[in-house]
Design a protein around this motif. Structure first.
Motif, mmCIF file in Angstrom:
data_model
loop_
_atom_site.group_PDB
_atom_site.id
_atom_site.type_symbol
_atom_site.label_atom_id
_atom_site.label_comp_id
_atom_site.label_asym_id
_atom_site.label_seq_id
_atom_site.Cartn_x
_atom_site.Cartn_y
_atom_site.Cartn_z
ATOM 1 N N ALA A 371 0.878 -1.177 0.000
ATOM 2 C CA ALA A 371 0.000 0.000 0.000
ATOM 3 C C ALA A 371 0.908 1.218 0.000
ATOM 4 O O ALA A 371 1.431 1.600 1.043
ATOM 5 C CB ALA A 371 -0.927 0.003 1.212
ATOM 6 N N ARG A 476 -8.679 -1.294 1.103
ATOM 7 C CA ARG A 476 -8.620 -0.968 -0.321
ATOM 8 C C ARG A 476 -7.292 -0.314 -0.706
ATOM 9 O O ARG A 476 -6.827 -0.451 -1.839
ATOM 10 C CB ARG A 476 -9.775 -0.043 -0.695
ATOM 11 N N LEU A 477 -6.690 0.402 0.234
ATOM 12 C CA LEU A 477 -5.396 1.024 -0.051
ATOM 13 C C LEU A 477 -4.355 -0.040 -0.387
ATOM 14 O O LEU A 477 -3.469 0.184 -1.226
ATOM 15 C CB LEU A 477 -4.918 1.840 1.157
ATOM 16 N N TYR A 480 -5.949 -2.609 -3.740
ATOM 17 C CA TYR A 480 -5.900 -2.009 -5.077
ATOM 18 C C TYR A 480 -4.459 -1.955 -5.588
ATOM 19 O O TYR A 480 -4.163 -2.338 -6.717
ATOM 20 C CB TYR A 480 -6.503 -0.605 -5.045
ATOM 21 N N VAL A 481 -3.540 -1.477 -4.742
ATOM 22 C CA VAL A 481 -2.139 -1.364 -5.154
ATOM 23 C C VAL A 481 -1.536 -2.736 -5.398
ATOM 24 O O VAL A 481 -0.880 -2.982 -6.418
ATOM 25 C CB VAL A 481 -1.327 -0.588 -4.094
ATOM 26 N N SER A 517 -10.435 -7.419 -5.532
ATOM 27 C CA SER A 517 -9.952 -6.183 -6.141
ATOM 28 C C SER A 517 -10.274 -6.062 -7.619
ATOM 29 O O SER A 517 -10.039 -5.002 -8.216
ATOM 30 C CB SER A 517 -8.435 -6.075 -5.960
ATOM 31 N N LEU A 520 -12.441 -3.123 -8.250
ATOM 32 C CA LEU A 520 -12.076 -1.834 -7.666
ATOM 33 C C LEU A 520 -11.593 -0.886 -8.764
ATOM 34 O O LEU A 520 -10.817 -1.265 -9.633
ATOM 35 C CB LEU A 520 -10.965 -2.005 -6.627
ATOM 36 N N GLU A 522 -10.105 3.138 -9.986
ATOM 37 C CA GLU A 522 -9.227 4.208 -9.534
ATOM 38 C C GLU A 522 -9.986 5.174 -8.633
ATOM 39 O O GLU A 522 -9.430 5.681 -7.642
ATOM 40 C CB GLU A 522 -8.652 4.959 -10.739
ATOM 41 N N ASP A 524 -12.456 4.376 -6.627
ATOM 42 C CA ASP A 524 -12.575 3.712 -5.324
ATOM 43 C C ASP A 524 -11.292 3.917 -4.512
ATOM 44 O O ASP A 524 -11.340 4.191 -3.303
ATOM 45 C CB ASP A 524 -12.829 2.211 -5.505
ATOM 46 N N TYR A 525 -10.175 3.761 -5.199
ATOM 47 C CA TYR A 525 -8.886 3.917 -4.512
ATOM 48 C C TYR A 525 -8.696 5.343 -4.024
ATOM 49 O O TYR A 525 -8.302 5.569 -2.870
ATOM 50 C CB TYR A 525 -7.754 3.514 -5.461
ATOM 51 N N GLN A 526 -8.982 6.310 -4.856
ATOM 52 C CA GLN A 526 -8.790 7.708 -4.470
ATOM 53 C C GLN A 526 -9.722 8.094 -3.326
ATOM 54 O O GLN A 526 -9.371 8.911 -2.472
ATOM 55 C CB GLN A 526 -9.017 8.623 -5.677
#
Length: 666
Positions: A371, A476-477, A480-481, A517, A520, A522, A524-526
């Motif tokens: 992350a 999610r941090l 997603y990464v 993921s 998921l 971008e 969602d990540y932001q």
């Protein structure tokens, strides 16, 4: 000064002192000595060609003494031998009988008659030394003199030397092989000669019938005269960091198989090597640093925490590094990483020093990401002085400030009622005693804080007030990464290498995380990044504020362990009375998030200090065992230097002490 070598060959023949065990296609070999129970390893050779002397072709041990003295006496040689023995766990006098000795000394030095007697008494049969030294006094030992002049320069320490029929002399460094009986390592490593120790080779020597590897450890004598601040420091490296010439597997057999040997060392590791440190091996990690319980390790076997009964958990992704530092005297530090506690929690569970630095303090190029908004480099140590020294040096040129000025220590000890008291009263007494010391010695004052109540009264975002929702957002941090930067590239590379085999096999946690993921976005990540930053702003405004005078207006005290209760590597044992699951880190009720999320989400530095131990009755040994207790301290971002200065102060007054290896930290 380069060594000119004078080779003196005894007339009496002697059986080779080295007993060869194994050899490889590269010429590396393992050996023992008749007078030593240890096993040794000589890797790739430094090679020099010159006219062939009368010298055995089979390897002999070569010891290099270095002295500024111009008179070589028996007393001097005995003193050097004793000094080497006291400083090193690799060299010992058993390397002298039947072996060779090189003496680096001034060119106008001379041997007195007692030196010849010392050679005979010590069993030295071959001598190499620098300069035009008068050797006439050695004639009484019936030593034939043969002068050679190869232009190599040898550091003090231990080597093997041999000559081929073609007149090639091979000089190899010697490493002592230590058994990794706690299964903390994947493989050992040694630097490749001529690469300035930036390229390594894997040393994959295993003990038949077990999963134990042998770890090659260099002589500490090689660092004599090396002015680099970390010269000779031995380091175990978590297997998410790239080390040129070796495989980075990230705890995954699939990942290791398709990517193979890496071509460049991680920036963070290069810095340690440039400071003089030596990587001795790769330590185990949970797959791609995803959190996992011991029973969820599939591709690699979970390491053994040496503390207590040997069946305690060492937490998750940096567990290999944590187990190793608590197990082995021959290791100085081990490298981990901390995203949401992967240095701090293992350090607490094995009773070692550990640091999560200010977020952004290290270039993590060449490290498998989890992350990026929370990832940090960190490490483990047993000695407070070394812990502080390495922290200062490793993060000295940090991309973000980590040594903000401060005129005094904070006077406020932030004591979060959400996490205290811990479950075991004996452990709570250790925390109370530590805080009392801060109050008495440093004039600090305990300030009670209810984090849950502060959040409820201050923030408006309902997700920050909901523990489950906040943790899902935080997940999610990482997911997603990890999925986009590790999972997708791995899947593509795997399918290209093994078409028709489907998805690469993975451990349960990353496999499930990647499946979650897939959908998921971008956005969602932001959204998760925004929520993290909102918590950071809340925390640094209402709980742990930056301060111009003290850097941080307070220091928060936390427990990263299990409240003084044993948590086992065997799942069923954790449901028994007196034990606890590792995830249960807070008393009943609890705050909005686990304690390990605070520094991670706010970007704060945090250090773990081993301060004591409590007893428990083991479900394994059936007797009383000891469980280590760490106190963790958190400060505002950039206040790493202040926390390290506090560790130094605590060491001065005897609170921060060195810890032992094995079943008990103290």
């Amino acid at each position: 000064m380069g060594l000119k070598h004078l080779l003196l060959t005894a007339t009496a023949a002697l059986a080779a002192p080295i007993s060869l065990l194994t050899s490889t296609s590269t010429g590396a070999f393992t050996f023992t000595l008749p007078s030593s129970n240890a096993t040794y390893y000589s890797p790739l050779a430094h090679i020099h060609t010159f006219s062939s002397p009368s010298f055995p072709t089979s390897p002999l041990p070569l010891t290099v003494f270095k002295t500024p003295s111009k008179l070589i006496t028996a007393s001097l040689l005995s003193s050097l031998s004793a000094s080497y023995t006291s400083q090193d766990d690799v060299w010992n006098p058993s390397f002298l009988p039947g072996g060779a000795l090189a003496i680096s000394c001034p060119e106008d030095a001379v041997f007195d008659s007692s030196a010849a007697d010392w050679f005979v008494k010590s069993g030295v049969k071959h001598l190499l030394h620098s300069g035009g030294i008068d050797t006439s006094t050695l004639s009484k030992s019936s030593i034939n003199v043969l002068l050679q002049d190869p232009k190599w320069n040898l550091k003090p320490g231990l080597y093997t030397i041999s000559f081929t029929a073609e007149g090639v002399v091979q000089i190899r460094e010697v490493y002592r092989l230590y058994r990794d009986s706690y299964e903390a390592f994947l493989f050992g490593t040694t630097p490749v000669p001529g690469t300035k120790a930036m390229r390594y080779e894997a040393v994959e020597i295993f003990i038949p019938g077990t999963q134990d590897v042998w770890v090659p450890v260099p002589s500490r004598l090689y660092a004599l005269g090396d002015e680099r601040p970390l010269a000779g420091v031995r380091v175990g490296l978590k297997d998410i960091y790239d080390l040129e010439g070796t495989v980075t597997g990230g705890g995954s057999r699939s990942y290791a198989e398709v990517y193979g040997v890496v071509g460049e060392t991680a920036v963070s590791v290069k810095r340690l090597v440039e400071l003089g440190a030596v990587m001795v091996g790769k330590t185990k990690t949970s797959q791609f640093a995803h959190g996992a319980d011991p029973w969820q390790f599939v591709d690699v076997h979970y390491p053994w925490n040496p503390r207590g009964d040997g069946y305690l958990t060492a937490a998750s992704s940096s567990s290999g590094s944590a187990a190793a530092i608590a197990a082995y005297e021959w290791l100085d530090i081990t490298i981990g990483s901390d995203t949401r506690g992967s240095v701090r929690k293992p350090a607490a569970l094995v009773g070692s020093y550990g640091i999560r630095p200010t977020w952004g303090s290290m270039d993590l190029s060449g490290v498998i990401p989890l992350a990026t908004e929370m990832d940090t480099a960190g490490f483990f140590a047993r000695d407070p002085e070394l812990f502080v020294k390495i922290s200062k040096l490793w993060f000295e040129d940090a991309p973000v400030p980590v040594n903000k000025t401060f005129a005094a220590f904070p006077t406020k000890i932030i004591y979060p009622l959400d996490y205290f008291p811990v479950k075991n009263p004996a452990a709570q007494a250790i925390f109370d005693g530590f805080i009392a010391t801060l109050e008495t010695e440093l004039g600090m004052v305990r300030t009670l804080v209810n984090l849950s109540a502060t959040i409820a009264a201050t923030v408006s975002n309902p997700i920050l007030k909901n523990s489950t929702a906040f943790q899902l957002s935080s997940n999610r941090l990482a997911e997603y990464v990890s999925y986009n930067q590790v999972g997708i590239p791995l899947s593509k590379t795997w399918n290209a290498a093994f078409p028709g085999t489907g998805a690469p096999p993975l451990d349960p946690n990353p496999r499930n995380a990647f499946r979650r993921s897939v959908n998921l976005t971008e956005d969602d990540y932001q959204t998760a990044v925004t929520l993290k930053n909102e918590f950071r702003d809340f925390f640094l405004t209402n709980v742990l504020r930056p301060d111009e005078k003290t850097c941080s207006d307070g220091i928060m005290v936390l427990d990263m362990g299990t409240g003084g209760l044993p948590s086992y590597r065997e799942q069923a044992l954790n449901s028994l009375p007196g034990a606890t699951a590792l995830s249960v880190t807070v008393p009943g009720g609890g705050p909005n998030m686990p304690s390990n999320y605070l520094a991670s989400t706010a970007g704060c530095p945090q250090v773990g200090i081993p301060v004591g131990q409590v007893s428990y009755v083991s479900e394994i040994s059936g007797q009383e065992e000891m469980l280590p207790i760490n106190v963790d301290l958190v400060a505002a971002p950039g206040c790493d230097g202040m926390l390290l200065a506090l560790v130094e102060k605590l060491a001065e007054i005897g609170v921060a002490r060195g810890v032992k290896v094995g079943r008990r930290a103290f």
